[in-house]
Write a protein that holds these residues in place. Structure first.
Motif, mmCIF file in Angstrom:
data_model
loop_
_atom_site.group_PDB
_atom_site.id
_atom_site.type_symbol
_atom_site.label_atom_id
_atom_site.label_comp_id
_atom_site.label_asym_id
_atom_site.label_seq_id
_atom_site.Cartn_x
_atom_site.Cartn_y
_atom_site.Cartn_z
ATOM 1 N N LYS A 107 -20.469 -17.804 24.167
ATOM 2 C CA LYS A 107 -20.386 -16.460 23.596
ATOM 3 C C LYS A 107 -19.236 -15.698 24.259
ATOM 4 O O LYS A 107 -18.581 -14.883 23.627
ATOM 5 C CB LYS A 107 -21.709 -15.714 23.796
ATOM 6 C CG LYS A 107 -22.949 -16.448 23.268
ATOM 7 C CD LYS A 107 -22.986 -16.481 21.758
ATOM 8 C CE LYS A 107 -24.186 -17.272 21.228
ATOM 9 N NZ LYS A 107 -25.458 -16.581 21.394
ATOM 10 N N TYR A 123 -32.333 -24.315 22.624
ATOM 11 C CA TYR A 123 -31.634 -23.177 22.001
ATOM 12 C C TYR A 123 -31.676 -23.291 20.483
ATOM 13 O O TYR A 123 -31.950 -22.324 19.766
ATOM 14 C CB TYR A 123 -30.191 -23.147 22.499
ATOM 15 C CG TYR A 123 -29.317 -22.107 21.824
ATOM 16 C CD1 TYR A 123 -29.524 -20.751 22.054
ATOM 17 C CD2 TYR A 123 -28.289 -22.485 20.973
ATOM 18 C CE1 TYR A 123 -28.722 -19.797 21.451
ATOM 19 C CE2 TYR A 123 -27.477 -21.549 20.369
ATOM 20 C CZ TYR A 123 -27.696 -20.201 20.614
ATOM 21 O OH TYR A 123 -26.903 -19.254 20.008
ATOM 22 N N ASN A 164 -24.892 -19.630 26.725
ATOM 23 C CA ASN A 164 -24.304 -18.290 26.694
ATOM 24 C C ASN A 164 -22.827 -18.284 27.074
ATOM 25 O O ASN A 164 -22.088 -17.364 26.706
ATOM 26 C CB ASN A 164 -25.099 -17.380 27.640
ATOM 27 C CG ASN A 164 -24.601 -15.960 27.648
ATOM 28 O OD1 ASN A 164 -23.965 -15.529 28.609
ATOM 29 N ND2 ASN A 164 -24.878 -15.220 26.578
#
Length: 444
Positions: A295, A429, A292
């Motif tokens: 991102k 992921y 994450n």
């Protein structure tokens, strides 16, 4: 027994402390805790508390499992959220092997080793983090969109705002534990807050950040809220960073300060920045350790995604803040990539390692980038020689795998475990089928 240990034992008796929590972190930065009775502390100071290292992420393989947690009496603090009587206190620990040798897998030891190298060069490493996080109405259920506690924005003053009350309670608790706070305010996204800790040496600050994250979560739970340090919980809003101001001191003198130089930045300061930029891709897996995290870095806004530096350029990886006249000791460098979900011990260690490499090797600082890097086209960035940070955890792993610097700073055990764990995270992921894919492709 030294004076600090005597002070701890005396305070425990005087303040009716019944439980002492011994804290340490695993390689990924998860806080671990074991409670001991006060009667056991004298033995813990002398010999440590034994535990099975093989069940802690990255600490040991099964056949070398026995480890000791030795409390550091200088980190003793009473925990203010457990009630007054009977009291609970905590100390951070150094992890050792049964023969007393430091564990190479202890993140605190990784940072201590790097601080020792800096000391050999005559430097003390100071840091000042600006920690961002989100406050949510309640802990989100898996697969559900989280709900922020407000719709406020940057520096907004919200009458009877939840954020005000939360920050006041959190700061009061932090300061009761000896952690000084410099600023606090609402950040740019709904429910997003920032609390800045006053500068300290890197080891103290890493301990403080681990305490900070625990305090923030405890205060949130007390107020029926949920706090998260996830770098990018909302696709449509900026993520949370941990912009970190760093400086090297030689005694009482700021080694980054040189009167009359551009931005009052010394040769040592310029070489330190050059080291961070040169090794920036290699250290990113540690400073931004989750899927994450990328991102946030590549989500626009003021998040840095390129290996650049500038004066007041908030799209750069490294920023040199405005010099304050007659305050040479305030000259510093701000690293804007780090996020608040990192392991602070390892993040500060690799940051220091990269900067010291720049000093030792005499790296040349590339030209300053004055443009908004996000506003440039890919062709323009290429023409200017601007290189990108890793765009995913996978690319960060690849950069780290071939890094001699990272293997040296982290040590073989931590280096190999960290990479192994991150590869597994990336594989997990990659195997997911996301809502994005279902929405876009299912009807084709």
């Amino acid at each position: 027994m030294d004076r600090q240990q005597e002070f701890v034992l005396r305070t425990i008796e005087e303040r009716d402390i019944r439980f002492v929590r011994l804290w340490f972190t695993d390689v990924l930065g998860t806080l671990k805790s074991v409670a001991v009775a006060p009667a056991e502390l004298e033995g813990a100071f002398a010999e440590g508390i034994g535990f099975d290292g093989s069940v802690i992420e990255g600490f040991a393989r099964v056949y070398e499992a026995d480890m000791l947690a030795k409390p550091d009496p200088s980190t003793f603090q009473i925990l203010p959220w457990r009630g007054d009587r009977p009291g609970t206190a905590r100390m951070f620990c150094d992890i050792t092997l049964p023969d007393g040798a430091p564990s190479m897998a202890d993140p605190r030891n990784v940072l201590q080793r790097m601080l020792g190298r800096a000391a050999d060069l005559g430097f003390t490493f100071y840091v000042h983090p600006e920690i961002e996080f989100f406050l949510l109405e309640k802990e989100p259920k898996p697969g559900r969109t989280p709900t922020p506690v407000d719709q406020a924005g940057y520096f907004d003053h919200v009458p009877h705002g939840t954020g005000h009350d939360f920050r006041r309670a959190a700061i009061t608790m932090l300061e009761s534990m000896g952690i000084s706070v410099e600023f606090s305010h609402h950040e740019g996204a709904p429910g997003q807050n920032e609390i800045d800790l006053r500068y300290a040496d890197a080891l103290t600050m890493a301990d403080n950040i681990m305490t900070f994250r625990t305090v923030v979560k405890e205060v949130a739970l007390e107020q029926d809220l949920y706090a998260t340090f996830m770098p990018k919980p909302f696709a449509d809003h900026p993520g949370s960073g941990m912009h970190t101001h760093v400086s090297l001191f030689e005694g009482d003198r700021n080694a980054f300060h040189e009167p009359g130089a551009p931005y009052q930045l010394s040769k040592v300061g310029r070489q330190f920045i050059a080291g961070i930029l040169h090794h920036g891709a290699e250290i990113t897996a540690v400073t931004n350790q989750w899927v994450n995290s990328y991102k946030r870095l590549w989500g626009g806004g003021e998040a840095p995604a390129h290996l650049t530096w500038g004066h007041n350029n908030r799209s750069a990886m490294v920023r040199v803040p405005m010099y304050k006249p007659n305050k040479g000791n305030s000259t510093r460098v701000e690293v804007r990539t780090i996020d608040p979900a990192c392991n602070p011990y390892l993040a500060f260690a690799v940051l220091l390692g990269a900067g010291l490499k720049g000093i030792e090797e005499g790296y040349e600082l590339p030209p300053e980038t004055e443009d908004d890097v996000w506003g440039l086209t890919e062709v323009e960035r290429k023409a200017m020689g601007i290189k990108a940070l890793p765009s995913s955890l996978h690319r960060a792993i690849q950069a780290m795998e071939s890094s001699e610097l990272m293997a040296d700073v982290l040590g073989e055990h931590t280096f190999e475990f960290f990479l192994r764990n991150k590869r597994r995270e990336w594989d997990d992921y990659r195997a997911q089928v996301t809502p994005f894919e279902l929405d876009r492709y299912l009807r084709l």
